[in-house]
Design an enzyme around this catalytic site. Structure first.
Site, short mmCIF file in Angstrom:
data_model
loop_
_atom_site.label_atom_id
_atom_site.label_comp_id
_atom_site.label_asym_id
_atom_site.label_seq_id
_atom_site.Cartn_x
_atom_site.Cartn_y
_atom_site.Cartn_z
N GLU A 171 6.89 30.93 -1.16
CA GLU A 171 6.80 30.40 0.17
C GLU A 171 7.88 30.62 0.97
OE1 GLU A 171 5.84 26.12 -1.02
OE2 GLU A 171 4.40 26.85 -2.56
N HIS A 261 7.76 23.68 2.62
CA HIS A 261 6.98 24.53 1.86
C HIS A 261 5.86 25.28 2.63
CE1 HIS A 261 7.66 22.68 -2.18
NE2 HIS A 261 8.27 21.69 -1.49
N GLU A 337 4.52 21.63 5.45
CA GLU A 337 3.75 22.48 4.89
C GLU A 337 3.41 23.61 5.94
OE1 GLU A 337 3.05 23.43 1.78
OE2 GLU A 337 3.28 21.47 0.75
#
Length: 377
Positions: A171, A261, A337
């Protein structure tokens, strides 16, 4: 004669047959000590002006096959400027089509963030401000320096803000985010950065998983451990990275925590909080709502409609960094995210979601942090 190679920083691919440029047969390579696989990064050489068809034949067996529909691989000729290339998925095979303009072209799952750039990030932060201190926390199993940055001066009443990135090494957008965040925070002409450093001391770990990053792993460290399932009981044998960071957190305390992330499947930026931890409080709910409201106003790239449902992680909940921190310190704790794909709401098809957009998104988080630090204090 064409050649596929991956023996470089974060390189990862298995070659099945590269004899025919119209049918280059490849396979995703699993992490070195676990079955997780999705990350790829390789060089194609010797195919200038040749129509190439690259087939990742085991894509359906990847960790997140739901990430392939509407996904486009990234490519670069200079490893600085990355662009998206035509890619399709038939339910079994991921096929990349490209006609190289030069003798060598690099392909990757997402724009890489190299170990060399990580070194420059650390050095640049130390050079940027006298208030930045290097905290060497340990040496990883592969021999990489594992560092945190402390930013600001401890005075009574200051909040302790923690930001960690890239527990999952594939990531890489997470470290791009951390770079943009640090650049904005340390910019002496950035009013939000200056104001935040008057109110808070920051602890930043830009890369939680150096070994996995260099090895080209998707989710695990050199021992095959998913670090974001280790926070309940980390060990020196399996997860020294978490053990070191958790120990420092217990010394400093935590008032705000962000864990950065990327999500393989969801084409949106979103945050996942602590609504499902046993001790979730009215204060934490208020801070989450404030954070969301301010970030929505500060960045059109943030949204709150799409994301994870409560209870997604089941019995693993308190093994996850954000949940463990929220439960242990009773503070605002958020997982941020970002997509591997483009963002659905505001796509940029030429580059998709990329390093630069991640950097700008990282800089934008100063606004909600300013609101939360003021309210939490």
């Amino acid at each position: 004669m064409i050649r596929i190679s991956s023996h470089f920083d974060s390189g990862a691919i298995d070659v099945v047959d590269a004899s025919d440029p119209a049918n280059v047969r490849l396979a995703l390579r699993p992490d070195n000590a676990s079955p997780f696989m999705q990350w790829f990064h390789f060089r194609l050489s010797g195919a200038k002006d040749t129509d190439c068809v690259l087939k990742l034949e085991n894509a359906a067996a990847s960790a997140y096959p739901g990430g392939w529909p509407d996904y486009h691989a990234v490519a670069s000729y200079d490893r600085e400027n990355w662009f998206r290339v035509p890619t399709d998925y038939d339910g079994q095979t991921l096929t990349i089509r490209h006609t190289p303009r030069h003798d060598a072209v690099w392909f990757a799952y997402f724009e890489p963030y190299s170990w060399e750039r990580h070194q420059q990030l650390i050095g640049g932060a130390l050079e940027a401000s006298p208030w930045v201190e290097l905290l060497p926390l340990g040496v990883t199993p592969d021999g990489h320096d594992f560092d945190a940055l402390k930013i600001g001066v401890d005075t009574p009443g200051k909040q302790k803000v923690w930001l960690i990135a890239r527990q999952h090494p594939g990531e890489s957008m997470a470290e791009w985010f951390a770079e943009g965040f640090l650049e904005a925070l340390l910019d002496t002409q950035n009013a939000l950065g200056r104001a935040l450093l008057e109110k808070a001391v920051f602890y930043v770990v830009p890369n939680m998983n150096p070994d996995g990053s260099v090895r080209g792993n998707l989710r695990t460290n050199a021992t095959g451990t998913n670090l974001n399932r280790e926070w309940g009981a980390p060990s020196a044998e399996r997860s020294p990275e978490v053990l070191w960071v958790r120990a420092l957190m217990q010394q400093t305390g935590v008032d705000v925590f962000l864990d950065i992330h990327g999500d393989e499947s969801i084409p949106h930026n979103f945050a996942s909080g602590c609504d499902d931890i046993p001790s979730f409080s009215a204060k934490q709910a208020e801070l989450q709502a404030l954070f969301n409201t301010v970030w929505l106003a500060a960045s059109p790239d943030f949204q709150t409609v799409h994301g994870y449902e409560n209870g997604k992680f089941g019995p693993d909940t308190l093994k996850i960094a954000t949940k463990w921190v929220g439960e242990t310190f009773g503070c605002l704790a958020y997982t941020i995210e970002m997509p591997f794909k483009d963002t659905f709401d505001r796509p940029v098809p030429e580059v998709g979601w990329n390093g630069e957009r991640s950097r700008q998104f990282g800089a934008s988080v100063l606004a909600p942090l300013w609101a939360v630090v003021n309210r939490a204090g």
